[in-house]
Write a protein that holds these residues in place. Sequence first.
Motif, mmCIF file in Angstrom:
data_model
loop_
_atom_site.group_PDB
_atom_site.id
_atom_site.type_symbol
_atom_site.label_atom_id
_atom_site.label_comp_id
_atom_site.label_asym_id
_atom_site.label_seq_id
_atom_site.Cartn_x
_atom_site.Cartn_y
_atom_site.Cartn_z
ATOM 1 N N GLY A 35 0.809 -1.211 0.000
ATOM 2 C CA GLY A 35 0.000 0.000 0.000
ATOM 3 C C GLY A 35 0.844 1.262 0.000
ATOM 4 O O GLY A 35 2.076 1.212 0.107
ATOM 5 N N TYR A 37 1.433 3.360 2.190
ATOM 6 C CA TYR A 37 2.148 3.635 3.441
ATOM 7 C C TYR A 37 3.160 2.538 3.767
ATOM 8 O O TYR A 37 3.678 2.492 4.878
ATOM 9 C CB TYR A 37 1.161 3.803 4.589
ATOM 10 N N GLN A 92 -1.923 0.225 3.997
ATOM 11 C CA GLN A 92 -2.882 1.129 3.352
ATOM 12 C C GLN A 92 -3.032 2.428 4.133
ATOM 13 O O GLN A 92 -3.685 3.364 3.668
ATOM 14 C CB GLN A 92 -4.242 0.444 3.229
ATOM 15 N N GLY A 93 -2.454 2.471 5.324
ATOM 16 C CA GLY A 93 -2.537 3.672 6.137
ATOM 17 C C GLY A 93 -3.531 3.540 7.273
ATOM 18 O O GLY A 93 -4.332 4.445 7.504
ATOM 19 N N GLY A 236 -7.321 -4.638 1.447
ATOM 20 C CA GLY A 236 -6.737 -3.324 1.228
ATOM 21 C C GLY A 236 -7.742 -2.336 0.681
ATOM 22 O O GLY A 236 -7.844 -1.194 1.151
ATOM 23 N N TYR A 237 -8.510 -2.769 -0.322
ATOM 24 C CA TYR A 237 -9.562 -1.903 -0.857
ATOM 25 C C TYR A 237 -10.629 -1.618 0.198
ATOM 26 O O TYR A 237 -11.164 -0.505 0.290
ATOM 27 C CB TYR A 237 -10.222 -2.555 -2.075
ATOM 28 N N ASP A 240 -9.370 0.897 2.716
ATOM 29 C CA ASP A 240 -9.166 2.173 2.027
ATOM 30 C C ASP A 240 -10.498 2.899 1.858
ATOM 31 O O ASP A 240 -10.572 4.137 1.974
ATOM 32 C CB ASP A 240 -8.517 1.925 0.666
ATOM 33 N N TRP A 241 -11.545 2.149 1.624
ATOM 34 C CA TRP A 241 -12.880 2.729 1.478
ATOM 35 C C TRP A 241 -13.541 3.000 2.833
ATOM 36 O O TRP A 241 -13.888 4.142 3.154
ATOM 37 C CB TRP A 241 -13.758 1.793 0.649
ATOM 38 N N ARG A 244 -10.562 4.918 5.346
ATOM 39 C CA ARG A 244 -9.889 6.111 4.845
ATOM 40 C C ARG A 244 -10.786 6.966 3.960
ATOM 41 O O ARG A 244 -10.428 8.084 3.606
ATOM 42 C CB ARG A 244 -8.604 5.738 4.100
ATOM 43 N N ASN A 246 -11.728 6.568 0.806
ATOM 44 C CA ASN A 246 -11.387 6.658 -0.611
ATOM 45 C C ASN A 246 -12.530 6.058 -1.427
ATOM 46 O O ASN A 246 -12.643 4.838 -1.564
ATOM 47 C CB ASN A 246 -10.077 5.920 -0.889
ATOM 48 N N ALA A 249 -12.091 3.323 -4.104
ATOM 49 C CA ALA A 249 -11.870 1.940 -3.687
ATOM 50 C C ALA A 249 -13.168 1.154 -3.656
ATOM 51 O O ALA A 249 -13.157 -0.080 -3.739
ATOM 52 C CB ALA A 249 -11.201 1.914 -2.318
ATOM 53 N N PRO A 277 -13.294 11.468 3.320
ATOM 54 C CA PRO A 277 -11.871 11.160 3.149
ATOM 55 C C PRO A 277 -11.031 11.693 4.300
ATOM 56 O O PRO A 277 -11.254 12.797 4.790
ATOM 57 C CB PRO A 277 -11.521 11.851 1.821
#
Length: 278
Positions: A35, A37, A92-93, A236-237, A240-241, A244, A246, A249, A277
């Motif tokens: 990811g 990060y 991914q953060g 990860g997706y 991220d969605w 985070r 996003n 995603a 976000p």
Amino acid sequence: MNRYLLALALTAFYSKLSVSPLSIEDRQSTSTGTGPYAPAAYTQDATLTGHTIFAPKTVPAGAKLPVLLWGEGGCSADSTESAPFLIQLASQGILVIASGNPKGSGSTTAALMTAGMDWIKSKAGTGTYANVDASRIIAAGWSCGGIEAYSQFWDSRVESIGIWSSGLLTNYTMASLLTKPMFYFLGGSTDIAYANGERDYKAIPAGTPKWKGNLPVGHGGTYKQTNGGKFGIAGGYWVDWLLRGNSSASAYFTGSGAQNDGWTVEFSDLDKISVTPI
């Protein structure tokens, strides 16, 4: 059966299904995440006993890390059973708080997962955890760990639940009460938890955002493959969605992304999910 006894029952049912052939050192060195990060790794904090923290090694100034609570397969107290997968998600953060210790023995409980949440809520925004955003928390788990995650549904601090290769064992009514976004990542018809996960998904009331994917890999998933394999990609997706914010995603779940990776997909009401976000 109450939630605690249910978790104990599933511990016995799944306890022998999550033995890893890799040492901690092997897992730590072969996966650093892919990811934005990355690299990520795991560590521990003396003020949080019985848990392991997965996070990016370096966090850019001003960046914020939302939180994922994780329970291992078999409710195992070895928090690194699925280390490659968790490292991928961390890259991914996000900050992952996994119940148990590296190479730990014994079993975890739903209460231990809640304790990890209590701890990060008290630490977020200060000192070492100044970049952690504990206003965004998701609970998730593999197999018996998924039952621990289900138990967090009632906590208002938890925004969504992720069920990985799992499903309620004998509680046939809880799923009909679920109103937070629910995501199921199952291992196909050979997954021992397949029927339970399918049953739970179908019982979720209309209007609740929900997604279910089946990848034909069995109960062991791909958690131990480098960077978590295809489960790591989907996870990860997902973070991220859902964590985070996003929105791009989300297309992995509502479009052809997951299906192109081999998942058989079903979902409804995902358009109701709105995450600012971070």
